[in-house]
Design a protein around this motif. Structure first.
Motif, PDB file in Angstrom:
ATOM      1  N   ASP A 124      -7.971  35.293   3.352  1.00 49.48           N
ATOM      2  CA  ASP A 124      -8.639  33.985   3.347  1.00 49.48           C
ATOM      3  C   ASP A 124      -8.684  33.388   4.751  1.00 49.48           C
ATOM      4  OD1 ASP A 124      -9.287  33.931   0.680  1.00 49.48           O
ATOM      5  OD2 ASP A 124      -7.443  32.910   0.066  1.00 49.48           O
ATOM      6  N   SER A 125      -7.581  33.499   5.472  1.00 46.15           N
ATOM      7  CA  SER A 125      -7.556  33.005   6.850  1.00 46.15           C
ATOM      8  C   SER A 125      -8.579  33.754   7.710  1.00 46.15           C
ATOM      9  CB  SER A 125      -6.152  33.169   7.435  1.00 46.15           C
ATOM     10  OG  SER A 125      -6.148  32.842   8.811  1.00 46.15           O
ATOM     11  N   TYR A 126      -8.614  35.058   7.548  1.00 44.44           N
ATOM     12  CA  TYR A 126      -9.555  35.920   8.274  1.00 44.44           C
ATOM     13  C   TYR A 126     -10.998  35.504   8.010  1.00 44.44           C
ATOM     14  CZ  TYR A 126     -12.136  40.419   8.866  1.00 44.44           C
ATOM     15  OH  TYR A 126     -13.043  41.409   9.182  1.00 44.44           O
ATOM     16  N   HIS A 127     -11.364  35.351   6.753  1.00 44.33           N
ATOM     17  CA  HIS A 127     -12.742  35.013   6.411  1.00 44.33           C
ATOM     18  C   HIS A 127     -13.133  33.624   6.901  1.00 44.33           C
ATOM     19  CE1 HIS A 127     -12.469  38.084   2.885  1.00 44.33           C
ATOM     20  NE2 HIS A 127     -12.767  38.663   4.028  1.00 44.33           N
ATOM     21  N   HIS A 128     -12.249  32.654   6.747  1.00 47.50           N
ATOM     22  CA  HIS A 128     -12.567  31.298   7.207  1.00 47.50           C
ATOM     23  C   HIS A 128     -12.690  31.249   8.731  1.00 47.50           C
ATOM     24  CE1 HIS A 128     -11.508  30.008   3.113  1.00 47.50           C
ATOM     25  NE2 HIS A 128     -12.147  28.897   3.401  1.00 47.50           N
ATOM     26  N   ALA A 129     -11.820  31.952   9.427  1.00 51.98           N
ATOM     27  CA  ALA A 129     -11.891  31.974  10.889  1.00 51.98           C
ATOM     28  C   ALA A 129     -13.176  32.635  11.366  1.00 51.98           C
ATOM     29  CB  ALA A 129     -10.672  32.686  11.466  1.00 51.98           C
ATOM     30  N   MET A 130     -13.539  33.757  10.741  1.00 52.32           N
ATOM     31  CA  MET A 130     -14.741  34.471  11.162  1.00 52.32           C
ATOM     32  C   MET A 130     -16.014  33.707  10.821  1.00 52.32           C
ATOM     33  SD  MET A 130     -13.720  37.095  12.799  1.00 52.32           S
ATOM     34  CE  MET A 130     -15.390  37.681  13.054  1.00 52.32           C
ATOM     35  N   ASP A 131     -15.938  32.804   9.866  1.00 50.46           N
ATOM     36  CA  ASP A 131     -17.101  31.974   9.517  1.00 50.46           C
ATOM     37  C   ASP A 131     -17.203  30.721  10.384  1.00 50.46           C
ATOM     38  OD1 ASP A 131     -18.080  33.623   7.534  1.00 50.46           O
ATOM     39  OD2 ASP A 131     -16.968  32.632   5.919  1.00 50.46           O
ATOM     40  N   ASP A 132     -16.252  30.523  11.270  1.00 51.01           N
ATOM     41  CA  ASP A 132     -16.215  29.328  12.110  1.00 51.01           C
ATOM     42  C   ASP A 132     -16.891  29.623  13.456  1.00 51.01           C
ATOM     43  OD1 ASP A 132     -15.616  27.152  13.725  1.00 51.01           O
ATOM     44  OD2 ASP A 132     -13.540  26.986  13.056  1.00 51.01           O
ATOM     45  N   PRO A 133     -18.065  29.040  13.730  1.00 49.73           N
ATOM     46  CA  PRO A 133     -18.768  29.316  14.986  1.00 49.73           C
ATOM     47  C   PRO A 133     -17.961  28.944  16.234  1.00 49.73           C
ATOM     48  CG  PRO A 133     -20.197  28.166  13.438  1.00 49.73           C
ATOM     49  CD  PRO A 133     -18.817  28.111  12.867  1.00 49.73           C
ATOM     50  N   GLN A 134     -17.069  27.958  16.121  1.00 48.76           N
ATOM     51  CA  GLN A 134     -16.262  27.586  17.282  1.00 48.76           C
ATOM     52  C   GLN A 134     -15.318  28.712  17.684  1.00 48.76           C
ATOM     53  OE1 GLN A 134     -14.371  23.837  16.309  1.00 48.76           O
ATOM     54  NE2 GLN A 134     -16.149  22.678  17.030  1.00 48.76           N
ATOM     55  N   ILE A 135     -14.973  29.560  16.736  1.00 47.62           N
ATOM     56  CA  ILE A 135     -14.128  30.716  17.034  1.00 47.62           C
ATOM     57  C   ILE A 135     -14.969  31.904  17.484  1.00 47.62           C
ATOM     58  CG2 ILE A 135     -12.657  32.479  15.944  1.00 47.62           C
ATOM     59  CD1 ILE A 135     -11.342  30.231  14.350  1.00 47.62           C
ATOM     60  N   THR A 136     -16.048  32.191  16.772  1.00 52.56           N
ATOM     61  CA  THR A 136     -16.799  33.418  17.046  1.00 52.56           C
ATOM     62  C   THR A 136     -17.785  33.318  18.207  1.00 52.56           C
ATOM     63  OG1 THR A 136     -18.435  32.792  15.357  1.00 52.56           O
ATOM     64  CG2 THR A 136     -16.597  34.207  14.667  1.00 52.56           C
ATOM     65  N   THR A 137     -18.374  32.133  18.434  1.00 50.15           N
ATOM     66  CA  THR A 137     -19.415  32.027  19.476  1.00 50.15           C
ATOM     67  C   THR A 137     -18.923  32.439  20.860  1.00 50.15           C
ATOM     68  OG1 THR A 137     -20.607  30.313  18.245  1.00 50.15           O
ATOM     69  CG2 THR A 137     -21.050  30.481  20.612  1.00 50.15           C
ATOM     70  N   TYR A 331      -7.234  31.779  19.869  1.00 49.77           N
ATOM     71  CA  TYR A 331      -5.996  32.167  19.191  1.00 49.77           C
ATOM     72  C   TYR A 331      -5.379  30.963  18.475  1.00 49.77           C
ATOM     73  CZ  TYR A 331      -1.275  34.131  18.641  1.00 49.77           C
ATOM     74  OH  TYR A 331      -0.079  34.572  18.138  1.00 49.77           O
ATOM     75  N   ASP A 332      -5.339  29.832  19.160  1.00 50.95           N
ATOM     76  CA  ASP A 332      -4.753  28.624  18.573  1.00 50.95           C
ATOM     77  C   ASP A 332      -5.540  28.163  17.345  1.00 50.95           C
ATOM     78  OD1 ASP A 332      -2.839  28.663  20.549  1.00 50.95           O
ATOM     79  OD2 ASP A 332      -3.862  27.187  21.818  1.00 50.95           O
ATOM     80  N   ALA A 333      -6.874  28.269  17.422  1.00 47.41           N
ATOM     81  CA  ALA A 333      -7.713  27.864  16.284  1.00 47.41           C
ATOM     82  C   ALA A 333      -7.464  28.769  15.077  1.00 47.41           C
ATOM     83  CB  ALA A 333      -9.187  27.900  16.680  1.00 47.41           C
ATOM     84  N   ILE A 334      -7.244  30.046  15.333  1.00 51.47           N
ATOM     85  CA  ILE A 334      -6.945  30.978  14.249  1.00 51.47           C
ATOM     86  C   ILE A 334      -5.600  30.642  13.609  1.00 51.47           C
ATOM     87  CG2 ILE A 334      -6.386  33.398  13.729  1.00 51.47           C
ATOM     88  CD1 ILE A 334      -8.547  34.170  15.807  1.00 51.47           C
ATOM     89  N   GLN A 335      -4.636  30.230  14.432  1.00 57.43           N
ATOM     90  CA  GLN A 335      -3.328  29.866  13.882  1.00 57.43           C
ATOM     91  C   GLN A 335      -3.427  28.668  12.944  1.00 57.43           C
ATOM     92  OE1 GLN A 335      -0.978  32.137  14.370  1.00 57.43           O
ATOM     93  NE2 GLN A 335      -2.623  33.055  15.605  1.00 57.43           N
ATOM     94  N   GLU A 336      -4.384  27.789  13.195  1.00 55.86           N
ATOM     95  CA  GLU A 336      -4.582  26.659  12.291  1.00 55.86           C
ATOM     96  C   GLU A 336      -5.046  27.139  10.914  1.00 55.86           C
ATOM     97  OE1 GLU A 336      -7.139  23.758  14.041  1.00 55.86           O
ATOM     98  OE2 GLU A 336      -5.922  23.542  15.854  1.00 55.86           O
ATOM     99  N   TYR A 337      -5.930  28.141  10.903  1.00 53.65           N
ATOM    100  CA  TYR A 337      -6.356  28.716   9.627  1.00 53.65           C
ATOM    101  C   TYR A 337      -5.193  29.461   8.960  1.00 53.65           C
ATOM    102  CZ  TYR A 337     -11.276  27.541  10.240  1.00 53.65           C
ATOM    103  OH  TYR A 337     -12.449  26.856  10.365  1.00 53.65           O
TER     104      TYR A 337
END
Length: 346
Positions: A124-137, A331-337
């Motif tokens: 779930d963390s993986y999918h939400h992070a990968m759907d977040d443009p602020q992380i992937t862009t 990395y920090d944004a992913i830790q929030e997820y």
């Protein structure tokens, strides 16, 4: 023989592309409108979720822009290896391809974040992070100077260890084992920290290496057991869940920039459909692979305590972030997820 055939195919394909580029301006006026062929290459079979999703994209674009574009999908490395296809996408000889994260890491260090073991606490963390443009862009656009850009991601599940004879229940069980890993410095260091011996090699060589005892095991998702026959040799599959690494659909920059605003909007909707359909098909494919591996190949599925694996790999997180501080905000944004969607133990 397969590799020789692929190289001949690739040379003939490039020759044909050059010939068409030269010949078209000489043909003069025609009553038949010219339709641009859009070529997409990948390395999976035609029953794989990736191919199913790309075929849906093909149908969507052909339906909405068929008077201007014809999408053609080439599976099973028909256009060459992934490395070949990335280079062809760079130059514009083809327009899209599916690339592994390990290959893209050689073009931008931003991609190395996805190779970090235990980066994501849960699916779930993986999918939400990968759907977040602020992380992937910041990652997807990091290769623009190289001539291509990522346009969407595909779920490749969780990577886990599977072995021929020895079950892996803790990092100690990896000691002395030769484990095939992807050709990435991050993956090699991961194996060193876990106590195993990393053996980088191309995926197509893994089955023979397992069968001939050149390696003792490998690490990949469940479909490697069934689609690639690894479960015929390896009888233990351990859910340590050390990586959740996406596959990436990359596009040639010149092609994207040639699209009108109307066309670009349709293509972008197509990318969203690829992501959605591939993820839906992935769940079905993994369920089918687990069932086949357990019932037909007699593979035993193990669920080791993840904590010792996570602890062993922690120094790799620190060293990668120290050497590449640009990815610290990601990395920090992913830790929030991870805090929102923590690990679920079975």
């Amino acid at each position: 023989m397969k590799r020789i055939y692929q190289r001949h195919f690739l040379l003939n394909f490039l020759f044909l592309t050059i010939f068409i580029a030269i010949a078209l301006p000489l043909t003069g006026c025609s009553s038949v409108p010219h339709r641009r062929i859009v070529r997409i290459g990948h390395n999976q079979s035609t029953n794989h979720p990736t191919h199913i999703a790309l075929t849906a994209f093909q149908n969507y674009i052909n339906e909405h822009l068929g008077d201007r574009y014809i999408v053609e999908v080439y599976p099973s490395e028909l256009l060459g290896s992934q490395t070949d296809m990335v280079q062809l996408t760079q130059t514009g000889a083809i327009d899209y391809c599916i690339a592994s994260n390990a290959i893209l890491e050689t073009f931008s260090k931003n991609y190395e974040i996805f190779n970090l073991p235990y980066l994501f606490a849960s699916a779930d963390s993986y999918h939400h992070a990968m759907d977040d443009p602020q992380i992937t862009t910041p990652i997807f656009t990091a290769t623009q100077k190289a001539g291509f850009t990522a346009v969407t991601w595909l779920d490749a599940g969780t990577r886990n260890f599977y072995t021929v004879n020895k079950p892996v229940k803790s990092p100690a069980d990896l000691k002395g084992l030769k484990i095939r890993v992807q050709q990435s410095p991050t993956n090699i260091e991961m194996m060193r920290l876990l106590g195993g011996s990393a053996t980088p090699m191309g995926f197509g060589d893994v089955y023979t290496a397992l069968q001939s005892n050149i390696i003792d095991g490998a690490e990949n998702n469940e479909m490697a057991l069934t689609d690639n026959g690894h479960g015929d040799v390896c009888k233990y599959y351990s859910y340590d869940m050390h990586q959740m690494v996406p596959d990436i659909l990359i596009a040639n920059n010149a092609f994207i920039q040639s699209l009108s605003d109307e066309e670009l909007a349709i293509f972008e909707e197509g990318y969203r459909r690829i992501n959605q359909i591939q993820r839906e098909e992935w769940v079905k494919a993994v369920d089918a692979a687990r069932k086949k591996a357990a019932e037909q190949q007699k593979v035993q599925f193990l669920y080791p305590d993840q904590a010792p694996f996570v602890e062993a790999c922690a120094p790799l997180h620190r060293s990668v972030l120290q050497n590449n501080p640009h990815i610290q905000p990601i990395y920090d944004a992913i830790q929030e997820y991870n805090a929102l969607y923590p690990t679920i133990t079975e």
